[in-house]
Design a protein around this motif. Structure first.
Motif, PDB file in Angstrom:
ATOM      1  N   ALA A  26       4.634   8.883   5.373  1.00 47.03           N
ATOM      2  CA  ALA A  26       3.952   7.586   5.379  1.00 47.03           C
ATOM      3  C   ALA A  26       2.470   7.752   5.062  1.00 47.03           C
ATOM      4  N   LEU A  27       1.833   8.728   5.674  1.00 47.88           N
ATOM      5  CA  LEU A  27       0.405   8.966   5.424  1.00 47.88           C
ATOM      6  C   LEU A  27       0.157   9.295   3.951  1.00 47.88           C
ATOM      7  N   ARG A  28       0.985  10.157   3.385  1.00 46.56           N
ATOM      8  CA  ARG A  28       0.811  10.515   1.974  1.00 46.56           C
ATOM      9  C   ARG A  28       1.006   9.307   1.067  1.00 46.56           C
ATOM     10  N   ALA A  29       2.060   8.544   1.319  1.00 42.98           N
ATOM     11  CA  ALA A  29       2.382   7.406   0.452  1.00 42.98           C
ATOM     12  C   ALA A  29       1.294   6.342   0.475  1.00 42.98           C
ATOM     13  N   PHE A  30       0.834   5.983   1.663  1.00 40.10           N
ATOM     14  CA  PHE A  30      -0.140   4.896   1.767  1.00 40.10           C
ATOM     15  C   PHE A  30      -1.546   5.343   1.377  1.00 40.10           C
ATOM     16  N   GLU A  31      -1.929   6.537   1.780  1.00 35.53           N
ATOM     17  CA  GLU A  31      -3.269   7.001   1.435  1.00 35.53           C
ATOM     18  C   GLU A  31      -3.414   7.243  -0.061  1.00 35.53           C
ATOM     19  N   SER A  32      -2.346   7.691  -0.711  1.00 33.48           N
ATOM     20  CA  SER A  32      -2.415   7.888  -2.158  1.00 33.48           C
ATOM     21  C   SER A  32      -2.511   6.560  -2.901  1.00 33.48           C
ATOM     22  N   ALA A  33      -2.094   5.476  -2.238  1.00 31.16           N
ATOM     23  CA  ALA A  33      -2.198   4.141  -2.835  1.00 31.16           C
ATOM     24  C   ALA A  33      -3.494   3.447  -2.445  1.00 31.16           C
ATOM     25  N   GLY A  34      -4.382   4.169  -1.730  1.00 35.05           N
ATOM     26  CA  GLY A  34      -5.684   3.625  -1.400  1.00 35.05           C
ATOM     27  C   GLY A  34      -5.783   2.916  -0.070  1.00 35.05           C
ATOM     28  N   HIS A  35      -4.750   3.040   0.747  1.00 30.53           N
ATOM     29  CA  HIS A  35      -4.751   2.384   2.058  1.00 30.53           C
ATOM     30  C   HIS A  35      -5.171   3.350   3.161  1.00 30.53           C
ATOM     31  N   GLU A  36      -5.597   2.801   4.280  1.00 28.85           N
ATOM     32  CA  GLU A  36      -5.787   3.560   5.506  1.00 28.85           C
ATOM     33  C   GLU A  36      -4.648   3.191   6.452  1.00 28.85           C
ATOM     34  N   ILE A  37      -4.024   4.172   7.078  1.00 25.43           N
ATOM     35  CA  ILE A  37      -2.889   3.878   7.943  1.00 25.43           C
ATOM     36  C   ILE A  37      -2.877   4.800   9.155  1.00 25.43           C
ATOM     37  N   GLN A 116       3.037   0.425  -2.419  1.00 22.78           N
ATOM     38  CA  GLN A 116       2.670  -0.161  -3.706  1.00 22.78           C
ATOM     39  C   GLN A 116       2.792  -1.689  -3.708  1.00 22.78           C
ATOM     40  N   ALA A 117       3.151  -2.264  -2.572  1.00 21.22           N
ATOM     41  CA  ALA A 117       3.450  -3.692  -2.509  1.00 21.22           C
ATOM     42  C   ALA A 117       2.190  -4.554  -2.497  1.00 21.22           C
ATOM     43  N   GLN A 118       2.417  -5.839  -2.700  1.00 25.01           N
ATOM     44  CA  GLN A 118       1.363  -6.842  -2.644  1.00 25.01           C
ATOM     45  C   GLN A 118       1.643  -7.817  -1.501  1.00 25.01           C
ATOM     46  N   VAL A 119       0.602  -8.478  -1.030  1.00 18.81           N
ATOM     47  CA  VAL A 119       0.775  -9.464   0.045  1.00 18.81           C
ATOM     48  C   VAL A 119       1.247 -10.783  -0.557  1.00 18.81           C
ATOM     49  N   ARG A 120       2.345 -11.294  -0.037  1.00 21.83           N
ATOM     50  CA  ARG A 120       2.896 -12.575  -0.484  1.00 21.83           C
ATOM     51  C   ARG A 120       3.138 -13.468   0.730  1.00 21.83           C
ATOM     52  N   ASP A 121       3.151 -14.761   0.515  1.00 20.47           N
ATOM     53  CA  ASP A 121       3.402 -15.729   1.577  1.00 20.47           C
ATOM     54  C   ASP A 121       4.861 -16.166   1.552  1.00 20.47           C
ATOM     55  N   VAL A 122       5.547 -16.055   2.697  1.00 21.98           N
ATOM     56  CA  VAL A 122       6.930 -16.499   2.809  1.00 21.98           C
ATOM     57  C   VAL A 122       7.057 -17.401   4.036  1.00 21.98           C
ATOM     58  N   ASP A 123       8.254 -17.951   4.212  1.00 23.63           N
ATOM     59  CA  ASP A 123       8.489 -18.894   5.298  1.00 23.63           C
ATOM     60  C   ASP A 123       8.936 -18.182   6.575  1.00 23.63           C
TER      61      ASP A 123
END
Length: 312
Positions: A26-37, A116-123
Motif C-alpha cells: 500500500a505504501l509503495r502504490a500510493f506514495e509512487s502516485a504522489g499520495h501520503e498514506i 490511481q483513482a480520482q474522487v467522484r461523487d456518488v449517492d
C-alpha cells in the motif's frame, strides 16, 4: 492526497494475508502516485473507533477502508459525515458496494486501482438517519440473516454454507406481515413477505447490487405473501435477472419513502447493509444524491437504463 488506511485484520481475505507485506505494498502504490498514506491494521472491534479517529485528524483528505460489507458500510457513513473521500478494499464475502463502484475484487489489485483513482461523487441512502450504501430490507432477507447468524462458521466458505442452509429454512417458512407505505404520494397498505429498499436500483446480477450509484433514487421492492413454492420461484427469477417479471413483485423508484408497520413487534428485525438490527415501527428512507465522495478510476456509467432489472 493525505490518506489514512484502516484494514480489518478479522475481515475475510485479510485473515490469511501477510498484513505487513500488504501495508508495504500500500505504501509503495500510493506514495509512487504522489499520495501520503498511513496504514493501520486493527482487530474487528477496533475498526470503527480507528476510522472515526482517522476522519477527525486535521488534514486527512481520504479514508482507505479494508474489510467486509459491514466495515465498508461503517466507513461510508464516517466518510459521508466527515466530507472526506472513501477508498474501498473489498476483503469480505459479497463486497457489494465495491462491485457497484467497479473496484477490483482482488485486494492487491484494489490498492493499485485506488492509488490511481480520482474522487467522484456518488449517492448514499439513509433509514431514519442511519446511512447505507447497499440496502435496507425486512421480511425474507432479515429472517435468512437471523437464521444464518444462529449457525457457527469460521470461514468465508462456512459463511456461504450457512447462508445456503438459512435460505432453505426461510423458503420452508416464509414470513408474512403488514406494511403501509407512502412513496412520494403513492400510498398503499399491503400484506407482504419481503421489502427491499436499495441505494439506486439493482441491476440484473443475482448478487443484487446497483450497476450505477449516481442516478439519485432509491429502488423500492415489495413481494406479496409467498408460499414455499413462491419463494422458490422468486429465487429462480432473481438468479436469472428477471425479478421484475415475478408476479408477486411490485417495484418502483423514489427519492423518499415512508414505511409504517401497523402490527409492529419489539422482536422484529431488519437488515441494513448486511447487519441485523431492531426495526422501528416507522421508518423514513431517503436518497442523498452525490453526497458521498469515493475513489474510482472513472465516473460511474450513466448509460444503463432502469429496465436492467432489480432484486429483493
Amino acid at each position: 492526497m493525505n490518506l489514512y488506511a484502516v484494514f480489518n485484520r478479522d475481515g475475510g481475505t485479510f485473515r490469511t494475508t501477510d498484513m505487513d507485506a500488504y501495508c508495504a505494498h500500500a505504501l509503495r502504490a500510493f506514495e509512487s502516485a504522489g499520495h501520503e498514506i498511513e496504514c493501520h491494521v486493527v482487530a474487528g472491534d477496533k475498526v470503527v473507533e480507528t476510522m472515526e479517529k482517522a476522519a477527525a485528524v486535521r488534514g486527512v483528505e481520504g479514508l482507505i477502508a479494508g474489510g467486509g460489507d459491514g466495515t465498508i458500510s461503517a466507513a461510508s457513513s464516517i466518510a459521508w459525515k466527515s466530507g472526506i473521500a472513501l477508498g474501498i478494499v473489498p476483503a469480505g464475502t459479497m463486497n457489494l458496494f465495491a462491485r457497484s463502484l467497479k473496484v477490483p475484487l482482488d485486494i492487491w489489485q484494489a490498492l493499485d486501482f485506488l492509488a490511481q483513482a480520482q474522487v467522484r461523487d456518488v449517492d448514499i441512502a439513509s433509514a431514519n438517519g442511519r446511512s447505507f450504501v447497499h440496502q435496507f430490507s425486512a421480511g425474507l432477507h432479515a429472517r435468512m440473516v437471523r437464521y444464518r447468524n444462529s449457525m457457527n462458521f469460521a470461514s468465508r466458505l462456512g459463511k456461504m454454507r450457512a447462508s445456503t442452509r438459512a435460505a432453505i429454512g426461510v423458503m420452508l417458512n416464509p414470513p408474512e406481515f403488514e406494511v403501509e407505505f407512502n412513496a412520494e404520494g403513492k400510498t398503499g397498505h399491503r400484506k407482504v413477505s419481503a421489502i427491499s429498499v436499495s441505494n439506486n436500483e439493482f441491476g440484473q446480477d443475482a448478487l443484487m447490487y446497483a450497476d450505477d450509484v449516481t442516478r439519485g433514487h432509491l429502488g423500492f421492492y415489495i413481494a406479496d405473501p409467498l408460499t414455499p413454492a413462491g419463494v422458490a420461484k422468486l429465487t429462480f427469477d432473481i438468479l436469472r435477472g428477471r425479478l421484475k417479471e415475478n408476479e408477486a413483485v411490485t417495484a418502483m423508484t423514489v427519492t423518499e419513502l415512508e414505511l409504517h408497520f401497523p402490527r409492529h413487534r419489539k422482536d422484529v428485525r431488519c437488515v441494513i447493509d448486511g447487519e441485523l438490527l431492531p426495526m422501528e415501527r416507522d421508518i423514513l428512507l431517503k436518497i442523498h444524491a452525490g453526497e458521498l465522495k469515493v475513489l474510482v478510476d472513472q465516473a460511474p456509467s450513466q448509460t444503463l437504463t432502469e429496465e436492467n432489472g432489480s432484486g429483493i
